[in-house]
Scaffold this active site. Structure first.
Site, PDB file in Angstrom:
ATOM      1  N   ASP A 197       0.776  -1.092  -0.033  1.00 34.90           N
ATOM      2  CA  ASP A 197       0.016  -0.181   0.168  1.00 34.90           C
ATOM      3  C   ASP A 197       0.786   1.269  -0.011  1.00 34.90           C
ATOM      4  OD1 ASP A 197      -2.359   1.654   2.305  1.00 34.90           O
ATOM      5  OD2 ASP A 197      -2.348   1.364   0.076  1.00 34.90           O
ATOM      6  N   SER A 237      -7.228   5.494   0.255  1.00 40.05           N
ATOM      7  CA  SER A 237      -7.753   4.213  -0.559  1.00 40.05           C
ATOM      8  C   SER A 237      -8.974   3.740   0.139  1.00 40.05           C
ATOM      9  CB  SER A 237      -6.642   3.138   0.199  1.00 40.05           C
ATOM     10  OG  SER A 237      -5.318   3.667   0.178  1.00 40.05           O
ATOM     11  N   GLN A 243      -6.387  -1.495  -6.298  1.00 41.69           N
ATOM     12  CA  GLN A 243      -7.020  -0.729  -5.116  1.00 41.69           C
ATOM     13  C   GLN A 243      -7.606   0.514  -5.921  1.00 41.69           C
ATOM     14  OE1 GLN A 243      -4.642   2.549  -2.515  1.00 41.69           O
ATOM     15  NE2 GLN A 243      -4.230   0.350  -1.772  1.00 41.69           N
TER      16      GLN A 243
HETATM   17  C1  LIG Z   1       8.111   9.969  -3.068  1.00 48.28           C
HETATM   18  C2  LIG Z   1       7.215   9.527  -1.828  1.00 48.28           C
HETATM   19  C3  LIG Z   1       5.898   9.142  -1.886  1.00 48.28           C
HETATM   20  C4  LIG Z   1       5.116   8.651  -0.709  1.00 48.28           C
HETATM   21  C5  LIG Z   1       4.036   7.861  -0.946  1.00 48.28           C
HETATM   22  C6  LIG Z   1       3.225   7.379   0.093  1.00 48.28           C
HETATM   23  C7  LIG Z   1       3.329   8.187   1.230  1.00 48.28           C
HETATM   24  C8  LIG Z   1       2.297   7.381   2.276  1.00 48.28           C
HETATM   25  C9  LIG Z   1       1.091   6.539   1.772  1.00 48.28           C
HETATM   26  C10 LIG Z   1      -0.073   7.617   1.828  1.00 48.28           C
HETATM   27  C11 LIG Z   1      -1.200   6.709   2.085  1.00 48.28           C
HETATM   28  C12 LIG Z   1      -2.444   6.624   1.207  1.00 48.28           C
HETATM   29  C13 LIG Z   1      -3.249   5.681   1.404  1.00 48.28           C
HETATM   30  C14 LIG Z   1      -3.769   5.284   2.758  1.00 48.28           C
HETATM   31  O1  LIG Z   1      -3.172   4.624   3.410  1.00 48.28           O
HETATM   32  S1  LIG Z   1      -5.293   6.131   2.940  1.00 48.28           S
HETATM   33  C15 LIG Z   1      -5.590   5.067   4.687  1.00 48.28           C
HETATM   34  C16 LIG Z   1      -6.357   4.032   4.306  1.00 48.28           C
HETATM   35  N1  LIG Z   1      -7.877   4.727   3.916  1.00 48.28           N
HETATM   36  C17 LIG Z   1      -8.595   5.262   4.651  1.00 48.28           C
HETATM   37  O2  LIG Z   1      -8.185   5.484   5.565  1.00 48.28           O
HETATM   38  C18 LIG Z   1     -10.019   5.829   4.098  1.00 48.28           C
HETATM   39  C19 LIG Z   1     -11.185   5.598   5.170  1.00 48.28           C
HETATM   40  N2  LIG Z   1     -12.320   5.748   4.650  1.00 48.28           N
HETATM   41  C20 LIG Z   1     -12.815   7.060   4.890  1.00 48.28           C
HETATM   42  O3  LIG Z   1     -12.176   7.803   5.479  1.00 48.28           O
HETATM   43  C21 LIG Z   1     -14.133   7.399   4.542  1.00 48.28           C
HETATM   44  O4  LIG Z   1     -14.779   6.079   3.905  1.00 48.28           O
HETATM   45  C22 LIG Z   1     -13.901   8.004   3.204  1.00 48.28           C
HETATM   46  C23 LIG Z   1     -13.418   7.520   2.073  1.00 48.28           C
HETATM   47  C24 LIG Z   1     -13.603   9.530   3.419  1.00 48.28           C
HETATM   48  C25 LIG Z   1     -15.479   8.391   2.629  1.00 48.28           C
HETATM   49  O5  LIG Z   1     -16.309   8.966   3.592  1.00 48.28           O
HETATM   50  P1  LIG Z   1     -17.438  10.266   3.224  1.00 48.28           P
HETATM   51  O6  LIG Z   1     -18.181  10.299   4.765  1.00 48.28           O
HETATM   52  O7  LIG Z   1     -18.214   9.814   2.232  1.00 48.28           O
HETATM   53  O8  LIG Z   1     -16.433  11.462   3.077  1.00 48.28           O
HETATM   54  P2  LIG Z   1     -16.329  12.209   1.780  1.00 48.28           P
HETATM   55  O9  LIG Z   1     -17.636  12.908   1.462  1.00 48.28           O
HETATM   56  O10 LIG Z   1     -15.565  11.629   0.917  1.00 48.28           O
HETATM   57  O11 LIG Z   1     -15.341  13.370   2.575  1.00 48.28           O
HETATM   58  C26 LIG Z   1     -14.330  13.205   2.725  1.00 48.28           C
HETATM   59  C27 LIG Z   1     -13.369  14.322   2.962  1.00 48.28           C
HETATM   60  O12 LIG Z   1     -13.094  14.993   1.597  1.00 48.28           O
HETATM   61  C28 LIG Z   1     -13.953  16.179   1.663  1.00 48.28           C
HETATM   62  N3  LIG Z   1     -14.348  16.356   0.406  1.00 48.28           N
HETATM   63  C29 LIG Z   1     -15.774  15.631   0.050  1.00 48.28           C
HETATM   64  N4  LIG Z   1     -16.087  16.216  -1.115  1.00 48.28           N
HETATM   65  C30 LIG Z   1     -15.175  17.147  -1.674  1.00 48.28           C
HETATM   66  C31 LIG Z   1     -14.801  17.900  -2.719  1.00 48.28           C
HETATM   67  N5  LIG Z   1     -15.606  17.708  -3.839  1.00 48.28           N
HETATM   68  N6  LIG Z   1     -13.707  18.430  -2.807  1.00 48.28           N
HETATM   69  C32 LIG Z   1     -12.808  18.679  -1.729  1.00 48.28           C
HETATM   70  N7  LIG Z   1     -12.987  17.798  -0.391  1.00 48.28           N
HETATM   71  C33 LIG Z   1     -14.024  17.299  -0.347  1.00 48.28           C
HETATM   72  C34 LIG Z   1     -14.960  16.211   2.848  1.00 48.28           C
HETATM   73  O13 LIG Z   1     -15.103  17.363   3.507  1.00 48.28           O
HETATM   74  C35 LIG Z   1     -14.194  15.350   3.736  1.00 48.28           C
HETATM   75  O14 LIG Z   1     -13.294  16.120   4.749  1.00 48.28           O
HETATM   76  P3  LIG Z   1     -13.370  16.131   6.099  1.00 48.28           P
HETATM   77  O15 LIG Z   1     -14.694  16.634   6.417  1.00 48.28           O
HETATM   78  O16 LIG Z   1     -12.281  17.039   6.650  1.00 48.28           O
HETATM   79  O17 LIG Z   1     -13.225  14.662   6.849  1.00 48.28           O
END
Ligand SMILES: CCCC/C=C\CCCCCCCC(=O)SCCNC(=O)CCNC(=O)[C@H](O)C(C)(C)COP(=O)(O)OP(=O)(O)OC[C@H]1O[C@@H](n2cnc3c(N)ncnc32)[C@H](O)[C@@H]1OP(=O)(O)O
Length: 359
Positions: A273, A294, A344
């Site tokens: 991941d 993710s 993913q």
């Molecule tokens: C060279 C160096 C490279 C380095 C490489 C990598 C670095 C390290 C790896 C990075 C990790 C990336 C992968 C991960 O590990 S992520 C962690 C695992 N995944 C999760 O934890 C996700 C868990 N699930 C959730 O959080 C939720 O299910 C959800 C996906 C957020 C969906 O929930 P939902 O209630 O539907 O939320 P949503 O409406 O999507 O809103 C989420 C968030 O985004 C804001 N938002 C919504 N719509 C928009 C928009 N159109 N524009 C901008 N922002 C938007 C919304 O306000 C929410 O923000 P918050 O309210 O602040 O939470």
């Protein structure tokens, strides 16, 4: 009776009647109805690695504490001075998805018999993990068939699931039907710089802006328990559209040893991941990510491998749209064997980024 695995005596099993509270048994130990998953060193070919430097992924991150039958916690095994509870947490401040998947697979693997191995897993990340509190892993034994066993694991924080993970295990079986793609031709690991060496090279660039200097210095300071050697790394400041593909050599930092495949699959789940989802962003340099996470993660384990030896991670993103991106990956052993396939989807919310030069 002390359990044994691979000829090495494990710590005494908690007796059936042991209260859950005192059954502080890491994953290295096993209860009578659970099988050892992590045996950090076993017999078999010696690796070229320094065997004294055991991977923190095995000694800590994936070393869960058994609270009761089919119930585990990462509280006592992920101690890290920085966060106090979890080893490495990305700057997104959500728990790293690979950690939760790897730990969920450890919990599932503890509940299956010794002679069957993970062949696939499928997860949904349903809530962001909280880096300030431990994670509970609850295993549901869905079915034990003659050749396959299926488990469902819920990762829980604050009383709510943050991840649901279904995994399937199969006993070793031979078959005349076998094929695989051919491994891409790329430079070997010893011809390449590590991610840290690359960052240090960039930091020596006198034209580097302060913004990039700060970002790269932060990245350098992160205690990521994975070693990475990017192939043809894009010059981080070149703002051009790149193909949605990337290749890098990857392995667990530190020594794990032959061990058993259950452990290496859990480590590969962690590794798979990291830097995976960003593949979908490579063509879209003109946008700044406001939120990225993710949504799901799937893996298929094809052949035995060592997660503490270099493997080529071939990543590509065939599609992105509707605020989502799909990434697919293949982990290849250096001998050309396809060991693991991954897939993913992630969610991206972006905004146009201000055009800026490197200077
Ligand atoms: C060279 C160096 C490279 C380095 C490489 C990598 C670095 C390290 C790896 C990075 C990790 C990336 C992968 C991960 O590990 S992520 C962690 C695992 N995944 C999760 O934890 C996700 C868990 N699930 C959730 O959080 C939720 O299910 C959800 C996906 C957020 C969906 O929930 P939902 O209630 O539907 O939320 P949503 O409406 O999507 O809103 C989420 C968030 O985004 C804001 N938002 C919504 N719509 C928009 C928009 N159109 N524009 C901008 N922002 C938007 C919304 O306000 C929410 O923000 P918050 O309210 O602040 O939470």
């Amino acid at each position: 009776m002390a359990a044994s695995s691979g000829g090495k005596k494990l710590l005494p099993e908690p007796s059936k009647g042991t209260s859950a509270a005192s059954a502080h048994s890491s994953i290295l130990r096993k209860s009578s109805s659970e099988k050892p998953v992590t045996e950090a060193t076993g017999s078999g070919s010696k690796s070229s690695r320094n065997e004294d430097l055991h991977s923190v992924l095995v000694t800590s991150v994936l070393n869960l504490e058994r609270l009761d039958l089919d119930l585990y916690s990462n509280e006592h095994s992920n101690r890290c001075t920085f966060t106090g509870t979890h080893h490495w947490v990305p700057r997104s401040r959500m728990l790293f998805g690979g950690q939760i998947v790897g730990q969920a697979l450890v919990a599932a693997a503890m509940s299956v018999s010794e002679n069957i191995y993970a062949h696939s897993l499928h997860c949904y990340f349903v809530r962001a993990g909280d880096p300030k509190v431990p994670v509970l892993y609850q295993v549901d034994r869905i079915r034990d068939g003659k050749s396959f066993s299926v488990r469902s694991v819920k990762a829980i924080q604050h009383g709510n699931p943050i991840l649901i993970c279904q995994s399937s295990f199969q006993r070793k079986m031979e078959s005349p039907i076998h094929h695989q793609f051919t491994m891409p031709v790329v430079p070997s690991p010893n011809e390449l710089l590590t991610q840290e060496e690359l960052i240090q090279k960039y930091l020596r660039d006198p034209a580097l802006t302060e913004k990039y200097k700060v970002g790269l210095t932060k990245l350098l300071a992160e205690e990521v328990p994975i070693e990475i050697k990017p192939i043809n790394p894009p010059e981080y400041y070149r703002r051009v559209a790149l193909e949605s593909k990337q290749h890098f050599w990857v392995r667990a930092r530190g020594y794990i040893g032959e061990g058993n495949m259950k452990l290496h699959c859990c480590v590969a789940a962690y590794i798979s991941d990291y830097s995976f989802l960003r593949t979908a962003l490579l063509p879209h340099f003109q946008y700044k990510v406001k939120f990225m996470a993710s949504l799901d993660h799937s893996m298929w384990f094809h052949a035995p491998f060592r997660s503490d030896e270099w493997m080529l991670y071939e990543c590509e993103s065939p599609w992105a749209g509707s605020c989502r991106g799909l990434v697919q990956g293949r982990l290849w052993k250096q001998d050309g064997v396809l060991a693991v396939s991954c897939a993913q989807e992630g969610v991206f919310y972006v905004k146009p980024s201000a055009a800026e030069s490197k200077l």
